[in-house]
Design a protein around this motif. Structure first.
Motif, PDB file in Angstrom:
ATOM      1  N   ASN A  72       0.803  -1.230   0.000  1.00 43.41           N
ATOM      2  CA  ASN A  72       0.000   0.000   0.000  1.00 43.41           C
ATOM      3  C   ASN A  72       0.837   1.281   0.000  1.00 43.41           C
ATOM      4  O   ASN A  72       0.309   2.364   0.242  1.00 43.41           O
ATOM      5  CB  ASN A  72      -0.949   0.008   1.207  1.00 43.41           C
ATOM      6  CG  ASN A  72      -2.126  -0.921   1.005  1.00 43.41           C
ATOM      7  OD1 ASN A  72      -2.751  -0.926  -0.053  1.00 43.41           O
ATOM      8  ND2 ASN A  72      -2.426  -1.740   2.001  1.00 43.41           N
ATOM      9  N   LEU A  73       2.118   1.146  -0.277  1.00 46.50           N
ATOM     10  CA  LEU A  73       2.984   2.331  -0.278  1.00 46.50           C
ATOM     11  C   LEU A  73       2.525   3.365  -1.303  1.00 46.50           C
ATOM     12  O   LEU A  73       2.221   3.043  -2.450  1.00 46.50           O
ATOM     13  CB  LEU A  73       4.423   1.940  -0.596  1.00 46.50           C
ATOM     14  CG  LEU A  73       5.256   1.308   0.519  1.00 46.50           C
ATOM     15  CD1 LEU A  73       6.656   1.008   0.013  1.00 46.50           C
ATOM     16  CD2 LEU A  73       5.313   2.197   1.749  1.00 46.50           C
ATOM     17  N   ARG A  74       2.519   4.630  -0.852  1.00 43.51           N
ATOM     18  CA  ARG A  74       2.348   5.777  -1.771  1.00 43.51           C
ATOM     19  C   ARG A  74       3.694   6.418  -2.074  1.00 43.51           C
ATOM     20  O   ARG A  74       3.873   7.024  -3.111  1.00 43.51           O
ATOM     21  CB  ARG A  74       1.439   6.830  -1.141  1.00 43.51           C
ATOM     22  CG  ARG A  74      -0.041   6.710  -1.454  1.00 43.51           C
ATOM     23  CD  ARG A  74      -0.683   5.483  -0.919  1.00 43.51           C
ATOM     24  NE  ARG A  74      -2.147   5.551  -1.064  1.00 43.51           N
ATOM     25  CZ  ARG A  74      -2.949   4.562  -0.767  1.00 43.51           C
ATOM     26  NH1 ARG A  74      -2.450   3.422  -0.311  1.00 43.51           N
ATOM     27  NH2 ARG A  74      -4.257   4.682  -0.910  1.00 43.51           N
ATOM     28  N   ALA A  75       4.630   6.311  -1.136  1.00 45.38           N
ATOM     29  CA  ALA A  75       5.958   6.920  -1.304  1.00 45.38           C
ATOM     30  C   ALA A  75       7.029   5.953  -0.832  1.00 45.38           C
ATOM     31  O   ALA A  75       6.959   5.429   0.278  1.00 45.38           O
ATOM     32  CB  ALA A  75       6.044   8.237  -0.529  1.00 45.38           C
ATOM     33  N   LEU A  76       8.027   5.715  -1.688  1.00 45.14           N
ATOM     34  CA  LEU A  76       9.177   4.871  -1.356  1.00 45.14           C
ATOM     35  C   LEU A  76      10.432   5.644  -1.720  1.00 45.14           C
ATOM     36  O   LEU A  76      10.586   6.095  -2.863  1.00 45.14           O
ATOM     37  CB  LEU A  76       9.121   3.560  -2.136  1.00 45.14           C
ATOM     38  CG  LEU A  76      10.349   2.639  -2.018  1.00 45.14           C
ATOM     39  CD1 LEU A  76      10.528   2.168  -0.582  1.00 45.14           C
ATOM     40  CD2 LEU A  76      10.225   1.443  -2.966  1.00 45.14           C
ATOM     41  N   ARG A  77      11.312   5.815  -0.746  1.00 43.36           N
ATOM     42  CA  ARG A  77      12.536   6.592  -0.970  1.00 43.36           C
ATOM     43  C   ARG A  77      13.709   5.827  -0.368  1.00 43.36           C
ATOM     44  O   ARG A  77      13.849   5.747   0.849  1.00 43.36           O
ATOM     45  CB  ARG A  77      12.396   7.967  -0.321  1.00 43.36           C
ATOM     46  CG  ARG A  77      13.607   8.874  -0.418  1.00 43.36           C
ATOM     47  CD  ARG A  77      13.311  10.148   0.354  1.00 43.36           C
ATOM     48  NE  ARG A  77      14.399  11.081   0.362  1.00 43.36           N
ATOM     49  CZ  ARG A  77      15.386  11.070   1.259  1.00 43.36           C
ATOM     50  NH1 ARG A  77      15.425  10.146   2.187  1.00 43.36           N
ATOM     51  NH2 ARG A  77      16.336  11.991   1.216  1.00 43.36           N
ATOM     52  N   ILE A  78      14.523   5.227  -1.230  1.00 42.76           N
ATOM     53  CA  ILE A  78      15.718   4.487  -0.799  1.00 42.76           C
ATOM     54  C   ILE A  78      16.898   5.054  -1.581  1.00 42.76           C
ATOM     55  O   ILE A  78      17.328   4.501  -2.595  1.00 42.76           O
ATOM     56  CB  ILE A  78      15.578   2.970  -1.052  1.00 42.76           C
ATOM     57  CG1 ILE A  78      14.251   2.439  -0.520  1.00 42.76           C
ATOM     58  CG2 ILE A  78      16.746   2.220  -0.419  1.00 42.76           C
ATOM     59  CD1 ILE A  78      14.141   2.400   0.975  1.00 42.76           C
ATOM     60  N   ASP A  79      17.412   6.185  -1.133  1.00 42.65           N
ATOM     61  CA  ASP A  79      18.481   6.881  -1.847  1.00 42.65           C
ATOM     62  C   ASP A  79      19.848   6.511  -1.287  1.00 42.65           C
ATOM     63  O   ASP A  79      20.004   6.281  -0.090  1.00 42.65           O
ATOM     64  CB  ASP A  79      18.298   8.403  -1.734  1.00 42.65           C
ATOM     65  CG  ASP A  79      17.030   8.893  -2.408  1.00 42.65           C
ATOM     66  OD1 ASP A  79      16.517   8.173  -3.276  1.00 42.65           O
ATOM     67  OD2 ASP A  79      16.571   9.994  -2.061  1.00 42.65           O
ATOM     68  N   GLY A  80      20.856   6.467  -2.166  1.00 45.35           N
ATOM     69  CA  GLY A  80      22.241   6.302  -1.736  1.00 45.35           C
ATOM     70  C   GLY A  80      22.494   5.052  -0.937  1.00 45.35           C
ATOM     71  O   GLY A  80      23.268   5.071   0.017  1.00 45.35           O
ATOM     72  N   ALA A  81      21.885   3.935  -1.319  1.00 48.01           N
ATOM     73  CA  ALA A  81      21.996   2.711  -0.519  1.00 48.01           C
ATOM     74  C   ALA A  81      22.866   1.647  -1.172  1.00 48.01           C
ATOM     75  O   ALA A  81      22.963   0.543  -0.660  1.00 48.01           O
ATOM     76  CB  ALA A  81      20.595   2.144  -0.266  1.00 48.01           C
ATOM     77  N   GLY A  82      23.487   1.947  -2.298  1.00 50.50           N
ATOM     78  CA  GLY A  82      24.354   0.974  -2.948  1.00 50.50           C
ATOM     79  C   GLY A  82      23.612  -0.187  -3.579  1.00 50.50           C
ATOM     80  O   GLY A  82      24.191  -1.246  -3.816  1.00 50.50           O
ATOM     81  N   ILE A  83      22.335  -0.038  -3.874  1.00 49.49           N
ATOM     82  CA  ILE A  83      21.533  -1.109  -4.468  1.00 49.49           C
ATOM     83  C   ILE A  83      21.957  -1.329  -5.912  1.00 49.49           C
ATOM     84  O   ILE A  83      22.082  -0.375  -6.686  1.00 49.49           O
ATOM     85  CB  ILE A  83      20.042  -0.741  -4.413  1.00 49.49           C
ATOM     86  CG1 ILE A  83      19.583  -0.620  -2.967  1.00 49.49           C
ATOM     87  CG2 ILE A  83      19.187  -1.760  -5.164  1.00 49.49           C
ATOM     88  CD1 ILE A  83      18.224   0.003  -2.796  1.00 49.49           C
ATOM     89  N   ASN A  84      22.192  -2.585  -6.301  1.00 54.04           N
ATOM     90  CA  ASN A  84      22.575  -2.843  -7.697  1.00 54.04           C
ATOM     91  C   ASN A  84      21.569  -3.691  -8.457  1.00 54.04           C
ATOM     92  O   ASN A  84      21.805  -4.033  -9.617  1.00 54.04           O
ATOM     93  CB  ASN A  84      23.967  -3.487  -7.777  1.00 54.04           C
ATOM     94  CG  ASN A  84      24.044  -4.811  -7.043  1.00 54.04           C
ATOM     95  OD1 ASN A  84      23.072  -5.552  -6.955  1.00 54.04           O
ATOM     96  ND2 ASN A  84      25.223  -5.106  -6.500  1.00 54.04           N
ATOM     97  N   MET A  85      20.436  -4.018  -7.832  1.00 50.80           N
ATOM     98  CA  MET A  85      19.385  -4.724  -8.555  1.00 50.80           C
ATOM     99  C   MET A  85      18.032  -4.409  -7.922  1.00 50.80           C
ATOM    100  O   MET A  85      17.879  -4.449  -6.700  1.00 50.80           O
ATOM    101  CB  MET A  85      19.618  -6.233  -8.556  1.00 50.80           C
ATOM    102  CG  MET A  85      18.583  -7.003  -9.372  1.00 50.80           C
ATOM    103  SD  MET A  85      18.961  -8.771  -9.499  1.00 50.80           S
ATOM    104  CE  MET A  85      20.444  -8.708 -10.517  1.00 50.80           C
ATOM    105  N   ILE A  86      17.056  -4.094  -8.764  1.00 49.54           N
ATOM    106  CA  ILE A  86      15.698  -3.821  -8.317  1.00 49.54           C
ATOM    107  C   ILE A  86      14.820  -4.997  -8.711  1.00 49.54           C
ATOM    108  O   ILE A  86      14.757  -5.371  -9.891  1.00 49.54           O
ATOM    109  CB  ILE A  86      15.139  -2.530  -8.947  1.00 49.54           C
ATOM    110  CG1 ILE A  86      16.094  -1.359  -8.764  1.00 49.54           C
ATOM    111  CG2 ILE A  86      13.759  -2.210  -8.373  1.00 49.54           C
ATOM    112  CD1 ILE A  86      16.273  -0.911  -7.348  1.00 49.54           C
TER     113      ILE A  86
END
Length: 773
Positions: free
Chosen positions: A555-569
């Motif tokens: 049910n997310l309206r906003a997702l913010r995961i900045d600068g986390a070193g993620i290399n796959m979504i």
């Protein structure tokens, strides 16, 4: 906070119902009938909730009733957003040129439609009955609108203590410079008007009244003015009552000093009515006003105002020592000074907060053990009853309009001393439906949100403002005590989870910030209820998280995961069908899954600084509600997806990467950029050297002259200074109101003719533009 949240969610439900009933539902009469019944139920509670928003709720039974109502109203909003999203997908699929077979089958099969309609009617009925059951109990919870003060006293009727000029100030530290500046103004005779006004502005508890009192009783002031008057105005700005206290005959023709203490009036017509009675004094007369809000100042249109700030550390420490009854040698001998400084950080230089803590520390022994125990244990237990500062600050919150209350409370998700980007904040608030469109459809939601921010700023809820070249606010912070206030009013609706706390979410939580990405792996209970999930750790992370899967937060309206070193979504991100705002800036992934095309409600996509990003998914062009697409500083981005010109709601693009048209048939041409006429502020066009070998690359229809940009950056990565490059530059004619131009890597031998025609140009820069003259 449940009352103000409910008002916002009820508005959202009403919008969904109006849309679904009016034009979306062509299913069965049973569905429409259930929706209309739900609309009646929601309308019945709306008036009560609007009244509750204006009151300070005190009774526990009323709070409990509102909490129960909050849960079911949230569920109703989620359900109706499901239906609205399904309807949007149907229009997108059926109305598109290319039909995706499995989606078409879902929508066009009559049997599937009947099953879906039956399910829809059942779920709406279930929600309606839950709301009716809770609503029917309102009398038991004493929550009737007409039952006097059972909902809590109206904000405007809250009593305020009367202030007086002759009160003895026993504990005053600092403010010498402030006193000098105010007295200098009051004794200055060089003003055009006979009567001049100086407002003193600052948050509650800073000592505005104390400062005015110190000035009022100064000997030089007593000698200069023949008449001195002190009027405590407070929340009820009654011109007749103010004039009764003044006594008009005392002021006419006399050089007077009038202090209007604690003014809240934001109605200019009321001020002008009072001003008519006050302008007949002798030349040199002054009016000193204390207020919390710049908006109050604007009703007076004075030439200047005095902003009162927090005490510096040394003066804060001196005040704490005096309140605690300690001598300097005691602090030095027992090494208490550093502990005291840590404690004072909670006070943020506000004298009223320092005095509160000082009174509580009077009985502490002069031992590190006692003071450390106070710092780590007792300090956190100071509640509103024991503190003078929180009720004082709470009054500023109580007088906010309801649409600003929820925006302010939301800010507690960011850590103390966090530098907020006003634009990013506006996008997050938009995602939650907190920003409402005006009647004038020409005004964009982003502009309305900016006005919300500026009003909170004018009321002293933000500080430490940073501005860009054009005077736009690019950053700000929330005062530490204002942050405490935001946490207090938000309650369990907005919470922070970090590595030092248990990874669980209270039942009432809907908005969560985290500073530990391992929280995402725990699949903690309650995730399905969340509407916001924000990663707020400002320390850049390198490769700590490899794979991002947030499918449990449906049910997310906003997702913010900045600068986390993620290399796959994970492709499961496409399941977040309610999502409006997605922030993934500063991560390491090379591409986004095409499932992102399923996020048909998405309005903001922030990929700024994803330096490994090579391409955007083709399905991106299906996101017709997208308003913000930031791909700035994505150095490896090879092209924009063909069809990007369909995203006509875009207000910001950030960067347009020119593709090699001769090689890629999925790359957008520059002619598509010219279709995005809503773009504003900044735009970078990179890879312009790729147009050199494609004579038809600049189609006849291409033009960026219609784009109302403030700033334009043009980048050639490998310019050879050829005629082709010069032709490209010549064709890139921006709007004449452009304020900033940057040309990078171009090696042509002559400037383009349009540069001299940019009559509003503030700054022009040439980077690595050899031979350019």
């Amino acid at each position: 906070m449940a009352d103000l949240i409910l008002g916002s969610i009820v508005d959202s439900i009403t919008e969904h119902l109006v849309s679904l009933i009016a034009r979306e539902i062509g299913l069965t009469c049973g569905v429409k009938r259930e929706l209309e019944k739900l609309q009646g139920t929601v309308t019945a509670i709306a008036a009560l909730l609007r009244d509750a928003e204006k009151r300070r709720i005190e009774a526990d039974v009323v709070k409990d009733w509102l909490q129960k109502l909050k849960v079911v109203v949230y569920d109703a909003d989620d359900l109706l957003d499901d239906f609205s999203t399904q309807a949007l997908r149907r229009r997108r699929v059926v109305g598109g040129v290319k039909l995706v077979l499995n989606e078409v089958r879902i929508f066009l099969s009559s049997s599937d439609q009947l099953v879906y309609a039956s399910m829809m009617a059942h779920r709406v009925k279930e929600i309606r009955e839950r709301i009716d059951a809770i609503n029917s109990d309102k009398s038991a919870y004493k929550a009737e609108v007409n039952s006097g003060n059972t909902l809590g006293v109206l904000v405007e009727n809250q009593p305020r203590p009367e202030t007086h000029p002759d009160k003895h100030e026993r504990y005053v530290v600092g403010r010498d410079e402030d006193i000098k500046e105010v007295i200098k103004f009051l004794l200055n005779p060089d003003f055009e008007k006979n009567v001049s006004i100086l407002p003193i502005v600052g948050i509650g508890g800073l000592g505005k009244t104390t400062l005015a009192r110190q000035v009022f009783n100064n000997d030089s002031i007593k000698e200069y003015f023949s008449v001195k008057l002190w009027i405590c105005v407070s929340t009820n700005f009654d011109v007749v009552e103010i004039m009764r206290k003044i006594g008009r005959e005392e002021l006419d023709g006399k050089k007077f000093l009038l202090v209007l203490d604690d003014v809240w009036n934001e109605n200019r017509s009321k001020w002008l009515e009072l001003e008519e009675f006050l302008m007949n004094g002798a030349k040199g007369s002054k009016i000193l006003v204390t207020t919390r809000h710049l908006k109050v100042v604007k009703t007076m249109t004075p030439p200047t105002y005095h902003e009162l700030r927090g005490l510096p550390e040394d003066q804060s420490l001196a005040l704490l020592m005096r309140m605690a009854g300690k001598q300097e040698h005691e602090w030095k001998t027992h090494n208490l000074e550093e502990i005291a400084k840590e404690i004072l950080k909670k006070c943020a230089g506000v004298p009223l907060a320092i005095k509160t803590i000082g009174r509580l520390s009077v009985f502490l022994r002069n031992t590190e053990e006692d003071w450390l125990n106070f710092k780590y244990n007792e300090l956190s237990r100071i509640n509103q009853e024991e503190s003078d500062i929180m009720p004082s600050l709470k009054l500023s919150y109580d007088f906010l309009p309801s649409h600003l209350k929820q925006c302010f409370a939301y800010c507690c998700l960011f850590p103390k001393d966090y530098e907020l980007d006003p634009s990013e904040l506006v996008h997050l608030l938009m995602a939650q439906g907190f920003i409402k469109p005006l009647g004038n459809r020409k005004t964009q939601l982003e502009e309305v949100g900016h006005d919300y921010f500026m009003e909170l700023l004018s009321r002293s809820f933000f500080q430490d403002i940073k501005e860009d070249l054009y005077g736009n606010i690019s950053g700000c912070k929330m005062h530490a005590l204002m942050h405490d206030l935001a946490q207090s009013v938000a309650g369990d609706n907005c919470i922070t989870i970090d590595s030092s706390h248990e990874k669980s979410i209270p039942p009432g939580a809907r908005h969560v910030s985290i500073d530990d990405l391992l929280v995402l792996e725990s699949r903690f209970e309650g995730g399905k209820r969340l509407r916001s999930l924000l990663f707020t750790n400002e320390v850049f992370h390198f490769g700590e998280v490899i794979h991002l899967d947030v499918s449990c937060f449906r049910n997310l309206r906003a997702l913010r995961i900045d600068g986390a070193g993620i290399n796959m979504i994970s492709g499961s991100i496409g399941k977040l069908k309610h999502l409006r705002s997605l922030g993934l800036s500063g991560n390491d992934f090379k591409y986004l899954p095409n499932s992102i095309s399923g996020l048909c409600n998405l309005e903001t996509l922030n990929l700024r600084g994803c330096r490994s990003l090579e391409r955007l998914p083709r399905g991106l062009t299906k996101l017709v509600n997208l308003r913000q697409l930031d791909v700035s500083d994505c150095d490896e981005l090879t092209h924009m997806p063909r069809g990007i010109g369909k995203l006509t709601n875009l207000q910001m693009l950030g960067t347009f990467a020119v593709g090699k048209d001769s090689i890629r048939d999925d790359a957008a041409g520059l002619n598509e950029l010219s279709k995005l006429t809503g773009l504003r502020k900044r735009l970078t066009i990179q890879g312009l050297e790729r147009l050199r070998s494609v004579p038809s690359g600049l189609e006849a229809s291409f033009s960026i002259e219609k784009l109302a940009l403030q700033s334009l950056t043009l980048i050639w990565k490998r310019s050879l200074g050829t005629e082709a490059d010069a032709e490209v530059l010549e064709r890139l004619r921006p709007h004449p109101d452009l304020k900033e131009l940057r040309i990078e890597g171009y090696r042509g031998v002559q400037p383009s003719s349009w540069i001299s025609q940019l009559h509003k140009l503030v700054r022009i820069e040439f980077w690595h533009c050899y031979n350019f003259s």
